[in-house]
Design an enzyme around this catalytic site. Structure first.
Site, mmCIF file in Angstrom:
data_model
loop_
_atom_site.group_PDB
_atom_site.id
_atom_site.type_symbol
_atom_site.label_atom_id
_atom_site.label_comp_id
_atom_site.label_asym_id
_atom_site.label_seq_id
_atom_site.Cartn_x
_atom_site.Cartn_y
_atom_site.Cartn_z
ATOM 1 N N ASP A 183 -6.540 -85.758 -26.407
ATOM 2 C CA ASP A 183 -7.952 -85.679 -26.052
ATOM 3 C C ASP A 183 -8.586 -85.002 -27.251
ATOM 4 O O ASP A 183 -8.337 -83.812 -27.505
ATOM 5 C CB ASP A 183 -8.139 -84.831 -24.791
ATOM 6 C CG ASP A 183 -9.611 -84.716 -24.409
ATOM 7 O OD1 ASP A 183 -10.464 -84.715 -25.309
ATOM 8 O OD2 ASP A 183 -9.909 -84.625 -23.208
ATOM 9 N N HIS A 184 -9.401 -85.735 -28.003
ATOM 10 C CA HIS A 184 -9.812 -85.179 -29.299
ATOM 11 C C HIS A 184 -10.667 -83.914 -29.138
ATOM 12 O O HIS A 184 -10.832 -83.158 -30.086
ATOM 13 C CB HIS A 184 -10.492 -86.236 -30.172
ATOM 14 C CG HIS A 184 -11.918 -86.527 -29.801
ATOM 15 N ND1 HIS A 184 -12.266 -87.407 -28.820
ATOM 16 C CD2 HIS A 184 -13.082 -86.036 -30.277
ATOM 17 C CE1 HIS A 184 -13.578 -87.451 -28.719
ATOM 18 N NE2 HIS A 184 -14.108 -86.625 -29.592
ATOM 19 N N HIS A 246 -12.758 -85.202 -21.490
ATOM 20 C CA HIS A 246 -13.421 -84.129 -22.245
ATOM 21 C C HIS A 246 -14.047 -83.046 -21.346
ATOM 22 O O HIS A 246 -13.864 -81.856 -21.584
ATOM 23 C CB HIS A 246 -14.512 -84.711 -23.145
ATOM 24 C CG HIS A 246 -14.038 -85.848 -24.000
ATOM 25 N ND1 HIS A 246 -12.773 -85.896 -24.513
ATOM 26 C CD2 HIS A 246 -14.662 -86.971 -24.446
ATOM 27 C CE1 HIS A 246 -12.631 -87.001 -25.241
ATOM 28 N NE2 HIS A 246 -13.768 -87.675 -25.199
HETATM 29 C C1 BG6 Z 1 -15.179 -90.479 -26.830
HETATM 30 C C2 BG6 Z 1 -15.979 -91.371 -25.945
HETATM 31 O O1 BG6 Z 1 -13.947 -90.154 -26.224
HETATM 32 O O2 BG6 Z 1 -15.905 -89.278 -27.080
HETATM 33 C C3 BG6 Z 1 -17.325 -91.681 -26.596
HETATM 34 O O3 BG6 Z 1 -15.270 -92.578 -25.716
HETATM 35 C C4 BG6 Z 1 -18.048 -90.408 -26.946
HETATM 36 O O4 BG6 Z 1 -18.135 -92.495 -25.760
HETATM 37 C C5 BG6 Z 1 -17.142 -89.479 -27.744
HETATM 38 O O5 BG6 Z 1 -19.187 -90.750 -27.723
HETATM 39 C C6 BG6 Z 1 -17.790 -88.120 -27.926
HETATM 40 O O6 BG6 Z 1 -17.029 -87.373 -28.830
HETATM 41 P P1 BG6 Z 1 -17.714 -86.306 -29.780
HETATM 42 O O7 BG6 Z 1 -16.574 -85.690 -30.517
HETATM 43 O O8 BG6 Z 1 -18.701 -87.045 -30.647
HETATM 44 O O9 BG6 Z 1 -18.416 -85.341 -28.877
#
Ligand code: BG6
Length: 502
Positions: A183-184, A246
């Site tokens: 989960d990034h 997230h």
């Molecule tokens: C991704 C989603 O996991 O996370 C996207 O699939 C979203 O829709 C993105 O825009 C948001 O990540 P960050 O790091 O830009 O907040």
């Protein structure tokens, strides 16, 4: 970050794709620049396109000149020299026998050792087939001194049943300790800082409970629309895309009990316990969730088409681009403290933050100040952008009269720490290479997340229909405001000027 990973081969399924060239390879360049890659290292891209080692290398190096701009040319070059390519379909056993032959060659050519990491940067429909084929080809067998690990991208399932099936398919081939579900958000410094803030300071933890906290708001607001991802997004929606992953990671880090130590399992046990304590059934799905879809407007100065007019989106789509929900955590620490979550696309501001609202002082002791004028104390964790932490409190306005004004104490990351070039994947890739799974999701955490949202998915499936609307560039639908107003509360405005001001 100080231990050097073992020599290893880094295999990327989908190695010629966007994720690899935009985020993964630049992250590897950054790790190289900070001295955190082993000298024995090689990378193999696996994809369908007709390419040789040389053409893959040329294409990737050209992309890296644009995407890995913060690193010295010799670090980029170091990575480029170690790039190799295997062409093949992900469901064709021959791809895996070709890969099986290339891995030992890497040990010879790049002293990369017998260990290997397989990164599945592919559409989710390939996750289980790739793992199955890796298993059948004997590529994930471990021996003393030889590890084999698999990183799986999100989305991990699209509901509880599919997540459970995917987990059982994967765990029939890999052990949990070989499985790294990414989960990034867990790679973001400020997300990792939530634990540091809570558990490395004596100040916050005594107040971090139902006795002192009125409620918590978790916001992940984006200004971007669906861009070129219409096909994926229209079948997914904001709830599936953002909430079980997230937002629930932010929720569990905020609400978890202190782990007994920072061991991967101890931390993940505590995080999962939070999700298991959320009691969310049909009644809550009906009463405590708002969904909406954006119409045309202006977000971040950009004219936006209505969601339904985006490329690859059905013109009568009912998919939600915004979701807000109220959760209750039924445990000793949090009973009676609502957690409000919201996320959406094409909103007024890009802002990810966690607001902890403390209970008001019990009494206004000052003349001319009413109880209602005492501002409540807010601790705001600014996850992105303008990473930092701020605390809002009352202070006396200078002058003869005793008047109160609300003020902020601000900590901004940039004021204290030098920013290094990052794509957000560095820590996650490094952690996987050293075998630390703390920042990855375990099977039970994933399933606990889906369990919470499943009643909402069921309700929406049973009652399809056009969701309420909000204009692109606004703060979301009025139904989300009503969700808070019902409890006598308000969202922190997305329109505030100055990212740290309340
Ligand atoms: C991704 C989603 O996991 O996370 C996207 O699939 C979203 O829709 C993105 O825009 C948001 O990540 P960050 O790091 O830009 O907040």
């Amino acid at each position: 970050m100080s231990r050097l990973p073992d020599p290893c081969v880094f295999v990327i399924f989908g190695g010629a794709g966007d994720l690899a060239s935009r985020l993964l390879l630049p992250a590897l360049c950054n790790l190289k620049a900070t001295g955190l890659l082993p000298t024995g290292f090689a990378l193999i891209g696996v994809a369908r396109s007709e390419m040789t080692d040389d053409s893959f290398r040329a294409q990737t190096c050209a992309a890296l000149e644009k995407t890995a701009t913060g690193v010295a040319a010799n670090d980029r070059q170091w990575i480029c020299e170690r790039l190799h390519y295997v062409k093949g379909d992900f469901d064709d056993p021959q791809t895996y026998s070709a890969l099986g032959k290339r891995l030992p060659e890497m040990q010879q050519a790049s002293s990369a050792g017998p260990s290997a990491l397989f990164y599945l940067a592919t559409p989710p429909s390939y996750f289980a087939p790739i793992v199955r084929q890796l298993g059948a080809a004997g590529l994930v067998r471990e021996d003393p001194g030889k590890w084999r690990r698999v990183i799986i991208e999100k989305p991990f399932g699209r509901d509880l049943a599919s997540a459970e099936t995917l987990n059982s398919e994967i765990l029939s081939v890999l052990s949990e300790s070989q499985t790294y579900r990414i989960d990034h958000y867990l790679g973001k410094e400020t997300v990792q800082n939530i634990m540091a803030l809570r558990f490395a300071n004596g100040l916050f933890e005594p107040l971090w409970n139902r006795n002192h906290i009125d409620h918590v708001q978790i916001t992940v607001a984006e200004t971007l629309g669906v861009e070129h991802r219409g096909r994926f997004y229209d079948a997914t929606g904001a709830l599936r895309d953002m909430v079980p992953s997230h937002l629930f990671q932010l929720l569990s880090l905020t609400a978890m009990e202190p782990p007994t130590c920072f061991d991967a399992d101890q931390v993940r046990v505590e995080k999962t316990k939070v999700l298991n304590a959320v009691h969310f059934g049909q009644k809550e799905a009906q009463a405590d969730v708002v969904r909406a879809q954006y119409t045309a407007g202006v977000a971040a100065g950009q004219k936006m088409n209505a969601y339904r007019n985006s490329p690859d989106v059905r013109s009568d789509s009912d998919t939600e681009t915004f979701v807000a929900m109220k959760l209750r955590i039924a445990n000793w620490r949090w009973t009676g403290v609502p957690f409000y979550l919201r996320t959406g696309k094409s909103l007024a501001k890009r802002r990810t933050e966690i607001l902890i609202r403390f209970k008001r002082a019990p009494l206004a002791l000052f003349h001319e100040v009413t109880d209602a004028e005492l501002v409540p104390n807010d601790l705001i964790l600014h996850i992105q952008p303008d990473e930092g932490v701020s605390l809002r409190f009352n202070a006396k306005v200078p002058g003869q009269q005793f008047r109160l004004g609300d003020v902020n104490m601000d900590f901004k990351y940039g004021d204290y720490f030098q920013e290094e070039p990052r794509t957000g994947y560095e820590t996650l890739l490094y952690d996987c290479m050293i075998g630390d799974a703390t920042q990855f999701q375990r099977a039970d955490t994933i399933e606990a997340g889906w369990k919470i949202v499943q009643p909402v998915l069921d309700l929406w499936a049973a009652k399809p229909g056009a969701p309420p609307q909000y204009a692109a560039g606004s703060s979301g639908p009025q139904e989300a405001d009503a969700l808070m107003e019902r409890d006598g509360r308000q969202w922190r405005s997305l329109d505030t000027n100055g990212t740290h001001k309340v």
